[in-house]
Design a protein around this motif. Structure first.
Motif, PDB file in Angstrom:
ATOM      1  N   THR A 173       0.833  -1.205   0.000  1.00 20.35           N
ATOM      2  CA  THR A 173       0.000   0.000   0.000  1.00 20.35           C
ATOM      3  C   THR A 173       0.866   1.253   0.000  1.00 20.35           C
ATOM      4  N   ALA A 174       1.910   1.254   0.837  1.00 23.27           N
ATOM      5  CA  ALA A 174       2.794   2.426   0.936  1.00 23.27           C
ATOM      6  C   ALA A 174       3.505   2.693  -0.385  1.00 23.27           C
ATOM      7  N   PHE A 175       3.936   1.627  -1.052  1.00 20.56           N
ATOM      8  CA  PHE A 175       4.628   1.807  -2.325  1.00 20.56           C
ATOM      9  C   PHE A 175       3.712   2.470  -3.357  1.00 20.56           C
ATOM     10  N   PHE A 176       2.510   1.947  -3.500  1.00 25.75           N
ATOM     11  CA  PHE A 176       1.604   2.505  -4.509  1.00 25.75           C
ATOM     12  C   PHE A 176       1.086   3.883  -4.109  1.00 25.75           C
ATOM     13  N   ASN A 177       1.027   4.151  -2.819  1.00 22.48           N
ATOM     14  CA  ASN A 177       0.651   5.489  -2.378  1.00 22.48           C
ATOM     15  C   ASN A 177       1.716   6.495  -2.809  1.00 22.48           C
ATOM     16  N   MET A 178       3.000   6.160  -2.582  1.00 22.76           N
ATOM     17  CA  MET A 178       4.089   7.034  -3.008  1.00 22.76           C
ATOM     18  C   MET A 178       4.110   7.176  -4.528  1.00 22.76           C
ATOM     19  N   LEU A 179       3.842   6.074  -5.211  1.00 21.10           N
ATOM     20  CA  LEU A 179       3.846   6.091  -6.669  1.00 21.10           C
ATOM     21  C   LEU A 179       2.757   7.014  -7.205  1.00 21.10           C
ATOM     22  N   SER A 180       1.578   6.975  -6.579  1.00 21.16           N
ATOM     23  CA  SER A 180       0.470   7.812  -7.038  1.00 21.16           C
ATOM     24  C   SER A 180       0.728   9.287  -6.763  1.00 21.16           C
ATOM     25  N   VAL A 181       1.521   9.579  -5.731  1.00 22.07           N
ATOM     26  CA  VAL A 181       1.804  10.975  -5.375  1.00 22.07           C
ATOM     27  C   VAL A 181       2.937  11.552  -6.213  1.00 22.07           C
ATOM     28  N   SER A 182       4.029  10.790  -6.342  1.00 24.16           N
ATOM     29  CA  SER A 182       5.213  11.362  -7.010  1.00 24.16           C
ATOM     30  C   SER A 182       5.916  10.402  -7.957  1.00 24.16           C
ATOM     31  N   GLY A 183       5.274   9.278  -8.268  1.00 19.43           N
ATOM     32  CA  GLY A 183       5.925   8.243  -9.064  1.00 19.43           C
ATOM     33  C   GLY A 183       6.397   8.693 -10.430  1.00 19.43           C
ATOM     34  N   LYS A 184       5.536   9.380 -11.187  1.00 17.30           N
ATOM     35  CA  LYS A 184       5.908   9.786 -12.537  1.00 17.30           C
ATOM     36  C   LYS A 184       7.042  10.791 -12.521  1.00 17.30           C
ATOM     37  N   THR A 185       7.003  11.714 -11.564  1.00 20.67           N
ATOM     38  CA  THR A 185       8.083  12.691 -11.428  1.00 20.67           C
ATOM     39  C   THR A 185       9.400  11.986 -11.124  1.00 20.67           C
ATOM     40  N   PHE A 186       9.343  11.012 -10.219  1.00 25.05           N
ATOM     41  CA  PHE A 186      10.541  10.277  -9.802  1.00 25.05           C
ATOM     42  C   PHE A 186      11.122   9.465 -10.954  1.00 25.05           C
ATOM     43  N   THR A 187      10.278   8.659 -11.606  1.00 24.41           N
ATOM     44  CA  THR A 187      10.778   7.800 -12.680  1.00 24.41           C
ATOM     45  C   THR A 187      11.236   8.615 -13.886  1.00 24.41           C
ATOM     46  N   ASN A 188      10.549   9.706 -14.186  1.00 23.87           N
ATOM     47  CA  ASN A 188      10.967  10.564 -15.299  1.00 23.87           C
ATOM     48  C   ASN A 188      12.303  11.236 -15.013  1.00 23.87           C
ATOM     49  N   HIS A 189      12.480  11.674 -13.773  1.00 20.15           N
ATOM     50  CA  HIS A 189      13.719  12.358 -13.390  1.00 20.15           C
ATOM     51  C   HIS A 189      14.935  11.447 -13.567  1.00 20.15           C
ATOM     52  N   PHE A 190      14.765  10.169 -13.226  1.00 18.27           N
ATOM     53  CA  PHE A 190      15.885   9.229 -13.322  1.00 18.27           C
ATOM     54  C   PHE A 190      15.828   8.380 -14.598  1.00 18.27           C
ATOM     55  N   SER A 191      14.947   8.771 -15.518  1.00 22.58           N
ATOM     56  CA  SER A 191      14.811   8.081 -16.815  1.00 22.58           C
ATOM     57  C   SER A 191      14.544   6.584 -16.633  1.00 22.58           C
ATOM     58  N   ASP A 196       8.707  -1.280 -15.435  1.00 16.23           N
ATOM     59  CA  ASP A 196       9.837  -2.089 -14.972  1.00 16.23           C
ATOM     60  C   ASP A 196      10.165  -1.772 -13.523  1.00 16.23           C
ATOM     61  N   PHE A 197      10.087  -0.489 -13.169  1.00 12.96           N
ATOM     62  CA  PHE A 197      10.374  -0.053 -11.804  1.00 12.96           C
ATOM     63  C   PHE A 197       9.372  -0.655 -10.821  1.00 12.96           C
ATOM     64  N   ILE A 198       8.105  -0.685 -11.222  1.00 12.23           N
ATOM     65  CA  ILE A 198       7.062  -1.252 -10.366  1.00 12.23           C
ATOM     66  C   ILE A 198       7.275  -2.745 -10.160  1.00 12.23           C
ATOM     67  N   TYR A 199       7.520  -3.468 -11.252  1.00 13.89           N
ATOM     68  CA  TYR A 199       7.712  -4.917 -11.131  1.00 13.89           C
ATOM     69  C   TYR A 199       8.952  -5.254 -10.309  1.00 13.89           C
ATOM     70  N   LEU A 200       9.995  -4.459 -10.441  1.00 15.93           N
ATOM     71  CA  LEU A 200      11.194  -4.678  -9.630  1.00 15.93           C
ATOM     72  C   LEU A 200      10.880  -4.533  -8.152  1.00 15.93           C
ATOM     73  N   ASN A 201      10.168  -3.468  -7.802  1.00 11.98           N
ATOM     74  CA  ASN A 201       9.845  -3.226  -6.390  1.00 11.98           C
ATOM     75  C   ASN A 201       8.878  -4.265  -5.842  1.00 11.98           C
TER      76      ASN A 201
END
Length: 213
Positions: A173-191, A196-201
């Motif tokens: 729950t915590a992972f997807f909560n963080m993802l919904s809040v800032s996930g796209k910004t985070f993954t875009n920033h680090f390309s 893939d990032f979700i499945y890894l986690n």
């Protein structure tokens, strides 16, 4: 008998229309910014009609959340029944179901994660009681998977079942909560590729509970 059935059907349709409107308004405006007047306008009903179905904004919020949990549990059942043979595989499927839900209902998931900030004025109202029922049901689903995995040797037996159940729920729950809040910004920033990032986690989270061979 037909008249009663028709009336009940109309009532159910109206209730669903109001919940749909509330889900949209809560998602756009947030719980605090939303009002019963805005929800009534979106549903194309009067405020009086909305209050005939729901006692207040909190009651309507819990109706949205309850429907969200109901959908999530349905996703769980779909994933678990799709060829899983061990408890650990079912645990992985629960994570996959959560990801599907995140993709299909991102706004609803955010509302569900906000539930700790909402206090029902009347804890005996139907929707609040339904919410408690579904949270207990969700925990029981995870608990059954953990017990099955411990029995078949795919999940660690050195961990307390209840502790594992709540830890698995909390981590995912915590992972997807963080993802919904800032996930796209985070993954875009680090390309990063978000999928893939979700499945890894999810793999890393589930591996915590895997029995060592």
């Amino acid at each position: 008998m037909d008249i009663i059935s028709r009336r009940e059907k109309e009532k159910k349709t109206r209730e669903e229309d109001i919940i749909n409107a509330a889900e949209k308004i809560f998602t756009i405006m947030g719980f605090n910014g939303a009002s019963m007047e805005e929800i009534a306008r979106e549903a194309e009903f009067t405020r009086k009609t909305v209050y005939q179905y729901f006692t207040d904004k909190e009651d309507l919020y819990f109706a949205v959340v309850v429907r969200g949990f109901n959908r999530l549990i349905y996703y769980f059942h779909e994933e678990i029944n799709d060829g899983c043979s061990t408890g650990f595989e079912k645990l992985e499927s629960l994570a996959s179901a959560y990801y599907r839900f995140y993709k299909d209902y991102p706004g609803t998931l955010q509302l569900m994660n906000y539930v700790g900030y909402i206090k029902s004025k009347n804890q005996n109202v139907t929707q609040y009681l339904e919410f408690n029922k579904f949270t207990d049901l969700l925990a029981q689903e995870v608990l059954n998977v953990i017990d099955e995995g411990k029995a078949d040797g795919s999940i660690r037996t050195d961990l307390d079942t209840m502790s594992v159940t709540y830890s698995a729920e909390f981590l995912i729950t915590a992972f997807f909560n963080m993802l919904s809040v800032s996930g796209k910004t985070f993954t875009n920033h680090f390309s990063l590729n978000q999928e893939d990032f979700i499945y890894l986690n999810m793999s890393l989270l589930c591996d915590i509970f895997r029995a060592k061979k």
